[in-house]
Each structure stands twice: as structure tokens, then as C-alpha cells.
Design an enzyme around this catalytic site. Structure first.
Site, PDB file in Angstrom:
ATOM      1  N   HIS A   1     -16.623 -34.883 -69.654  1.00 50.66           N
ATOM      2  CA  HIS A   1     -16.356 -34.834 -71.094  1.00 50.66           C
ATOM      3  C   HIS A   1     -14.853 -34.942 -71.290  1.00 50.66           C
ATOM      4  O   HIS A   1     -14.065 -34.514 -70.443  1.00 50.66           O
ATOM      5  CB  HIS A   1     -16.886 -33.496 -71.632  1.00 50.66           C
ATOM      6  CG  HIS A   1     -16.867 -33.365 -73.117  1.00 50.66           C
ATOM      7  ND1 HIS A   1     -15.715 -33.096 -73.828  1.00 50.66           N
ATOM      8  CD2 HIS A   1     -17.867 -33.424 -74.040  1.00 50.66           C
ATOM      9  CE1 HIS A   1     -16.007 -33.003 -75.112  1.00 50.66           C
ATOM     10  NE2 HIS A   1     -17.306 -33.213 -75.268  1.00 50.66           N
TER      11      HIS A   1
ATOM     12  N   ASP B   1     -16.669 -27.121 -65.460  1.00 47.69           N
ATOM     13  CA  ASP B   1     -17.083 -27.150 -66.862  1.00 47.69           C
ATOM     14  C   ASP B   1     -18.589 -26.895 -66.887  1.00 47.69           C
ATOM     15  O   ASP B   1     -19.387 -27.767 -66.560  1.00 47.69           O
ATOM     16  CB  ASP B   1     -16.744 -28.517 -67.468  1.00 47.69           C
ATOM     17  CG  ASP B   1     -17.318 -28.723 -68.868  1.00 47.69           C
ATOM     18  OD1 ASP B   1     -17.969 -27.795 -69.395  1.00 47.69           O
ATOM     19  OD2 ASP B   1     -17.127 -29.825 -69.423  1.00 47.69           O
TER      20      ASP B   1
ATOM     21  N   GLN C   1     -22.777 -27.515 -70.266  1.00 46.15           N
ATOM     22  CA  GLN C   1     -24.133 -28.063 -70.367  1.00 46.15           C
ATOM     23  C   GLN C   1     -25.112 -27.398 -69.416  1.00 46.15           C
ATOM     24  O   GLN C   1     -26.332 -27.498 -69.601  1.00 46.15           O
ATOM     25  CB  GLN C   1     -24.107 -29.570 -70.096  1.00 46.15           C
ATOM     26  CG  GLN C   1     -23.348 -30.379 -71.122  1.00 46.15           C
ATOM     27  CD  GLN C   1     -23.916 -30.245 -72.518  1.00 46.15           C
ATOM     28  OE1 GLN C   1     -25.104 -30.011 -72.708  1.00 46.15           O
ATOM     29  NE2 GLN C   1     -23.064 -30.375 -73.527  1.00 46.15           N
TER      30      GLN C   1
ATOM     31  N   LYS D   1     -23.376 -23.361 -77.514  1.00 47.51           N
ATOM     32  CA  LYS D   1     -24.413 -24.104 -76.795  1.00 47.51           C
ATOM     33  C   LYS D   1     -25.390 -23.155 -76.105  1.00 47.51           C
ATOM     34  O   LYS D   1     -26.364 -23.589 -75.497  1.00 47.51           O
ATOM     35  CB  LYS D   1     -23.769 -25.031 -75.765  1.00 47.51           C
ATOM     36  CG  LYS D   1     -22.829 -26.077 -76.361  1.00 47.51           C
ATOM     37  CD  LYS D   1     -22.255 -26.964 -75.290  1.00 47.51           C
ATOM     38  CE  LYS D   1     -21.137 -27.847 -75.809  1.00 47.51           C
ATOM     39  NZ  LYS D   1     -21.567 -28.833 -76.792  1.00 47.51           N
TER      40      LYS D   1
ATOM     41  N   CYS E   1     -18.175 -38.293 -76.282  1.00 47.54           N
ATOM     42  CA  CYS E   1     -16.907 -37.811 -75.703  1.00 47.54           C
ATOM     43  C   CYS E   1     -16.873 -38.018 -74.194  1.00 47.54           C
ATOM     44  O   CYS E   1     -16.436 -37.143 -73.434  1.00 47.54           O
ATOM     45  CB  CYS E   1     -16.680 -36.338 -76.041  1.00 47.54           C
ATOM     46  SG  CYS E   1     -16.434 -36.010 -77.788  1.00 47.54           S
TER      47      CYS E   1
END
Length: 415
Positions: free
Chosen positions: A132, A209, A212, A235, A373
Site C-alpha cells: 500500500h 503492515d 489487512q 478495519k 493505493c
């Protein structure tokens, strides 16, 4: 379908969970809402909304600075969430939990502070083509500022990152590896544990990261072996404006602050200041107290269901969704088969992704369209955007079937 439904959950339990989410009970364009954009932001269960309101009504005070009852109660509830985060990600020490505005701020904080502390001219920082933009641009800026080189590990034509491709980009100059846990475009899960092992072999710090991955599967930062792990509350069924940066305390202790001001200082003199120990050193100013407390409620809700159970249900739904989408004429799935979170991107021949998303919206179906993104990944895939659906345990097979029926109709309409 009966077999898949049994794998997902008993209908009563599934309907009860959907009823926990007020937004899923409202119509859109006179039709039941089918929400398939959980990767962008998740809908919020009532217990999270209640926790947010209760914090503002009964705990509306600044933390750490007051000796009166409201402030002490707010501080207690605020600090308790650090321990809940540790439980969620199997972290050993709440001092390693830093609250931020989201994954993006967490990564910017790390780029700034790690750059100052560990990166010198001529050093290298490694990212991948899967990232991202929030895990690319901060490292681009830092590398230019520090006179370092940003190295990119490539993916193949299907968007797959191999360990061999990544390892070939490593060198004794590599100081930081920044990598996603799961792609926000294809859903592909990275072999983070192996990547962290490769990083240790060259003495590099690893930044993951997890935005997700964290809503969909159990995460143990100790098993992964990473040095830093970042994610966003919104999220994770939580509120907007809150994120988490977890880091190894031994490294955080050596890092300079990013933002400065109130709350992060021990004492201030005319020409210099002394900083708080971690984590407060990285939490300048007034925090989003109510939102952090609501994040704690979201963690409680997810752990009450059980992330292993969520992962099982969502994987069954993901496989059914792929099977259904493959039957749509002219539709091509992006990415390759392999372990993934429930995120699917596709293109529909002859129809722009934005047109697909607009037509689906008229049917009450919420999906994402565009570059998500992640422009470097789309360059590698050779396409200029996609439609993305991202699933949650609150979605149903019937919703997927409605999506696929609508996609068939859209394909016919635009041809």
C-alpha cells in the site's frame, strides 16, 4: 451450497452476528445493503458504538493528567486497551503498544524515527511491489532525506512475491525491511516469518503492515519474529482515527520521538527537554481516548467469537466467492492461488472498474474500484485498476450470488 453454509456457521448464529451491526440492517436504494468493502473499513457492532458513547458520557476527561474521578477512570480504561492489544497479537509487554491515528501514522512514525536512529547515507531500505502507498511513500521520503537507497522486491506477473526474489534484493546494507502481511489488492498472505528470518540474517529491522491481516486471522508477533507490527482500528470493527504501532521495547527505547509537545515530556527547560519513557514518548498531545476505549470493545467482540473461527468461516466464504465469480463471462480474477485473506480483485472485460462499482451501487452492493493505493502492484500486473470485493464473517453466500448475478447483467449491458 448446503455444505458451504454448514462450514460457515449455523444460520441462527450468523443472523445473530449480522444483527449486531446496525449499518447492515439499513436499505440502500430501497434494497438490502450488501457491504463488500471491509478492506477499506469495517462496519461497527453495537457494542463498539456503545463503548464509544459511554466513554464520552461517563469518561470524558483527559488521561494521565488528572487526579479527579473522571480522569482516573478514563486513564484506567485507556491503559487497559494496551493489555487487550497484547492479548490480540500475542505481544509480551504493553510498553511496546503505541497508539496512533492509524496504520499510516504508525508507518510514518517508524520511517522518521528509525531513519534518524538506524539509517545512514549509503544504507538500503527494502519494500515490495505489493505494498500500500502508506508503506512505500514514507520510506521514499526517509531514504531521500537520509541519503539512503530504496530497494524494491518485485512480484511476478500474477502478483506473487517469492522469497527468492526478496532475498536477492537483500545485502549487508539493508537496514529495514517493510512488508505487508496481506495484500490489500489480491489478499495474498506473505510468509512473514521467513521474511523476518531473512532480515535477521543481514541485521535488518522488520516492519510489518498488518492492516489487512489483523481482522481475519490470529496473529502472534512473537511467532512471526518481526520487530514492528502496525494496524488500524477501523478495519478491526473499531472506530476511525485510532491505530496501533507495536514494537520491541528494546528498540523503541532507543528511538527518538516523532511528534513533540505535551504529554510526551518529563520536563521542559528553555533550551532542551527530557522525554517520557515508552510508550508515552510517542504519544504527543491529547489522545483519542474514547476511540481507544472503543477499540478495546472491538477486540473483546472479536475474541469473543474467536479469530480461528472467523478465519475458518471467511475462508469457506472466500472459496465460494471465487467459484461463483469464475462463472461470470468476461471476468478475470487478479493474483494467484495461495493462502489469503478474503479480498478479491477482478476486471470485467470491456467495462471500466468505476462503471462496475457505480452499477453495483445502484443494486445496493458496495464494492471498491480503482488502484486501491497500490500503483506499483498494478504496474506489475499490467492493468490500470480493478474492482475489489472484501469479505467478512457477516457476509453470506446469498450476497455473493446476488453480486455475481448483477455482474453478469452489467457485462451484458455494457456489451
Amino acid at each position: 451450497h448446503a455444505i458451504v453454509r454448514a462450514m460457515i456457521a449455523a444460520p441462527v448464529a450468523l443472523h445473530a452476528r449480522r444483527a449486531d451491526f446496525p449499518a447492515l440492517c439499513r436499505p440502500v436504494n430501497g434494497l438490502p445493503l450488501i457491504y463488500l468493502d471491509h478492506a477499506a473499513t469495517s462496519q461497527k457492532p453495537q457494542v463498539v458504538l456503545d463503548a464509544l458513547m459511554t466513554a464520552y458520557v461517563e469518561r470524558c476527561a483527559n488521561v494521565h493528567r488528572g487526579v479527579y474521578a473522571l480522569s482516573e477512570a478514563a486513564t484506567r480504561d485507556f491503559e487497559a486497551v494496551r493489555h487487550k492489544v497484547c492479548s490480540l497479537i500475542d505481544a509480551p509487554d504493553p510498553r511496546g503498544v503505541v497508539f496512533t491515528k492509524g496504520t499510516t501514522e504508525s508507518l510514518n512514525l517508524l520511517a522518521h524515527s528509525l531513519g534518524q536512529r538506524f539509517v545512514q547515507p549509503g544504507d538500503e531500505v527494502l519494500v515490495t511491489q505489493l505494498e500500500h502507498h502508506s508503506n512505500v511513500v514514507p520510506w521514499q521520503v526517509m531514504a531521500k532525506q537520509r541519503g539512503a537507497t530504496l530497494v524494491v522486491a518485485p512480484v511476478d506477473a500474477q502478483g506473487t512475491l517469492s522469497l527468492d526474489a526478496l532475498s536477492r534484493k537483500l545485502s549487508p546494507k539493508t537496514k529495514i525491511i517493510a512488508c505487508t502481511h496481506a495484500s490489500n489488492v489480491t489478499g495474498a498472505l506473505m510468509d512473514v516469518r521467513s521474511i523476518c528470518q531473512l532480515g535477521r540474517q543481514v541485521g535488518a529491522l522488520t516492519v510489518i503492515d498488518g492492516a489487512q491481516a489483523i481482522p481475519h486471522l490470529p496473529v502472534s508477533v512473537q511467532e512471526l519474529g518481526c520487530d514492528f507490527y502496525c494496524f488500524s482500528a477501523h478495519k478491526l470493527l473499531g472506530p476511525f482515527g485510532v491505530g496501533v504501532l507495536w514494537g520491541r521495547t528494546a528498540i523503541l527505547d532507543t528511538m527518538p520521538p516523532w511528534q513533540t509537545g505535551g504529554a510526551m515530556v518529563l520536563s521542559v527547560r528553555e533550551t532542551e527537554s527530557d522525554y517520557q519513557p515508552i510508550p508515552q514518548r510517542f504519544e504527543a498531545g491529547t489522545q483519542a481516548v474514547a476511540e481507544v476505549i472503543a477499540l478495546g470493545a472491538a477486540i473483546d467482540y472479536l475474541q469473543g467469537i474467536g479469530l480461528p473461527e472467523i478465519a475458518k468461516q471467511e475462508d469457506a466464504l472466500l472459496q465460494q466467492a471465487k467459484q461463483c465469480l469464475r462463472k461470470v463471462p468476461g471476468l478475470r480474477l487478479l493474483g494467484s492461488e495461495g493462502p489469503s485473506v478474503p479480498v478479491i480483485s477482478f476486471v470485467l472485460d470491456g467495462v471500466h472498474p468505476h462503471d462496475v462499482a457505480t452499477a453495483l451501487s445502484a443494486e445496493g452492493i458496495a464494492v471498491r474500484a480503482g488502484l486501491h493505493c497500490a500503483e506499483p502492484l498494478f504496474s506489475a500486473l499490467g492493468v490500470r485498476g480493478s474492482v475489489r470485493i472484501s469479505l467478512s464473517f457477516v457476509n453470506t453466500i446469498e450476497e455473493i450470488e446476488r453480486l455475481c448475478t448483477s455482474l453478469v447483467q452489467i457485462g451484458v449491458l455494457f456489451r
